[in-house]
Motif scaffolding. Sequence first.
Motif, short mmCIF file in Angstrom:
data_model
loop_
_atom_site.label_atom_id
_atom_site.label_comp_id
_atom_site.label_asym_id
_atom_site.label_seq_id
_atom_site.Cartn_x
_atom_site.Cartn_y
_atom_site.Cartn_z
N GLN A 259 0.84 -1.20 0.00
CA GLN A 259 0.00 0.00 0.00
C GLN A 259 0.87 1.24 0.00
N LYS A 260 0.38 2.33 -0.58
CA LYS A 260 1.10 3.59 -0.57
C LYS A 260 1.07 4.22 0.81
N GLY A 261 2.19 4.84 1.16
CA GLY A 261 2.26 5.63 2.38
C GLY A 261 2.04 7.10 2.07
N ASP A 262 2.68 7.96 2.84
CA ASP A 262 2.45 9.40 2.70
C ASP A 262 3.15 10.02 1.50
N ILE A 263 4.27 9.42 1.06
CA ILE A 263 5.07 10.05 0.00
C ILE A 263 5.46 9.04 -1.07
N ALA A 264 4.50 8.33 -1.62
CA ALA A 264 4.77 7.23 -2.56
C ALA A 264 5.14 7.70 -3.97
N GLU A 265 4.86 8.93 -4.32
CA GLU A 265 5.10 9.38 -5.70
C GLU A 265 6.58 9.30 -6.06
N GLY A 266 6.86 8.66 -7.20
CA GLY A 266 8.24 8.53 -7.65
C GLY A 266 8.93 7.27 -7.14
N TYR A 267 8.20 6.44 -6.43
CA TYR A 267 8.74 5.20 -5.88
C TYR A 267 7.86 4.02 -6.28
N SER A 268 8.44 2.82 -6.31
CA SER A 268 7.66 1.61 -6.52
C SER A 268 8.27 0.49 -5.69
N VAL A 269 7.45 -0.51 -5.37
CA VAL A 269 7.92 -1.64 -4.56
C VAL A 269 7.34 -2.93 -5.11
N SER A 270 7.86 -4.03 -4.61
CA SER A 270 7.29 -5.35 -4.88
C SER A 270 7.45 -6.19 -3.63
N ARG A 271 6.61 -7.22 -3.51
CA ARG A 271 6.71 -8.13 -2.36
C ARG A 271 6.41 -9.54 -2.86
N GLU A 272 7.37 -10.08 -3.57
CA GLU A 272 7.21 -11.42 -4.14
C GLU A 272 7.57 -12.52 -3.14
N SER B 98 12.92 7.62 -11.98
CA SER B 98 13.35 8.94 -12.48
C SER B 98 12.29 10.01 -12.20
N ALA B 99 11.07 9.59 -11.87
CA ALA B 99 10.01 10.54 -11.56
C ALA B 99 10.19 11.20 -10.19
N GLN B 100 11.07 10.61 -9.36
CA GLN B 100 11.35 11.20 -8.05
C GLN B 100 12.43 12.26 -8.25
N LYS B 101 12.03 13.52 -8.19
CA LYS B 101 12.93 14.61 -8.55
C LYS B 101 13.92 15.00 -7.46
N ASN B 102 13.66 14.59 -6.25
CA ASN B 102 14.56 14.94 -5.16
C ASN B 102 14.84 13.68 -4.33
N PRO B 103 15.58 12.73 -4.88
CA PRO B 103 15.73 11.45 -4.21
C PRO B 103 16.81 11.40 -3.14
N THR B 104 17.63 12.42 -3.04
CA THR B 104 18.73 12.38 -2.06
C THR B 104 18.16 12.32 -0.65
N ALA B 105 18.45 11.24 0.05
CA ALA B 105 17.91 11.02 1.40
C ALA B 105 18.50 9.74 1.96
N PHE B 106 18.16 9.47 3.20
CA PHE B 106 18.53 8.23 3.89
C PHE B 106 17.28 7.36 3.91
N GLY C 2 19.93 1.09 6.92
CA GLY C 2 19.73 2.22 6.02
C GLY C 2 20.60 2.21 4.78
N THR C 3 20.11 2.90 3.75
CA THR C 3 20.86 3.15 2.51
C THR C 3 20.82 4.64 2.24
N ARG C 4 22.01 5.19 2.02
CA ARG C 4 22.08 6.63 1.70
C ARG C 4 22.14 6.77 0.19
N LEU C 5 21.17 7.47 -0.38
CA LEU C 5 21.09 7.67 -1.82
C LEU C 5 21.52 9.09 -2.15
N LEU C 6 22.46 9.19 -3.09
CA LEU C 6 22.97 10.48 -3.51
C LEU C 6 22.82 10.61 -5.02
N VAL C 7 22.55 11.83 -5.46
CA VAL C 7 22.38 12.07 -6.90
C VAL C 7 23.65 12.69 -7.47
N LEU C 8 24.14 12.11 -8.57
CA LEU C 8 25.35 12.64 -9.21
C LEU C 8 25.00 13.82 -10.11
#
Lengths: 115, 116
Positions: free
Chosen positions: A56-69, A80-88, A109-115
């Motif tokens: 299910q989507k949470g509060d800020i799902a736009e630009g993200y996708s998941v799977s649970r196989e 690429s639709a997530q325009k500000n992905p830099t975060a922990f 955690g995973t720290r994501l940085l945009v080049l």
Amino acid sequence: DGGITQSPKYLFRKEGQNVTLSCEQNLNHDAMYWYRQDPGQGLRLIYYSQIVNDFQKGDIAEGYSVSREKKESFPLTVTSAQKNPTAFYLCASSIGSRTRQETQYFGPGTRLLVL
Amino acid sequence: GENVEQHPSTLSVQEGDSAVIKCTYSDSASNYFPWYKQELGKGPQLIIDIRSNVGEKKDQRIAVTLNKTAKHFSLHITETQPEDSAVYFCAAPSSRSSGSARQLTFGSGTQLTVLP
């Protein structure tokens, strides 16, 4: 980290690129969650899953996708639709109770940085 | 939905002193209140939690108190040590919880610094 692993620890994304963050748990938990944490802020829920093949989507799902196989795996794709992905990014899991709130256990955690 | 406010945002104490962090919540039906400690670059770790059927819970130097009437709960750390320095988060159940994935709403965090 309570049996939850996340990889990689650091991830770099180029413009227009989709990247996938891994989350695995060996706690036999039904429920899993993805949170985003920005500097100086609390945790915001992106997606959650109660059981395999359900999410299910949470509060800020736009630009993200998941799977649970699989029960133990809940990968998050930052599109690429997530325009500000830099975060922990933090993954969590809980037993999954329909009758009462149970503790959520977090990965490292995973720290994501945009080049 | 649930709204959780946490104060203060930063707290500095001398080693050996006590530290208190307070959170307020909006949903009177909330019945579970965890506290997490997050060290730099790591995931949050649960340090203590309390359910609404008790007013206080202690674990060595850490205690949590709950006032259901006023809808607030507090974390108390006594005899603070430098290794207590971290960000602390409170949380309360989201009123949107459904099914088995019961969501939490988190406070904005308190940066605790214990000065030697």
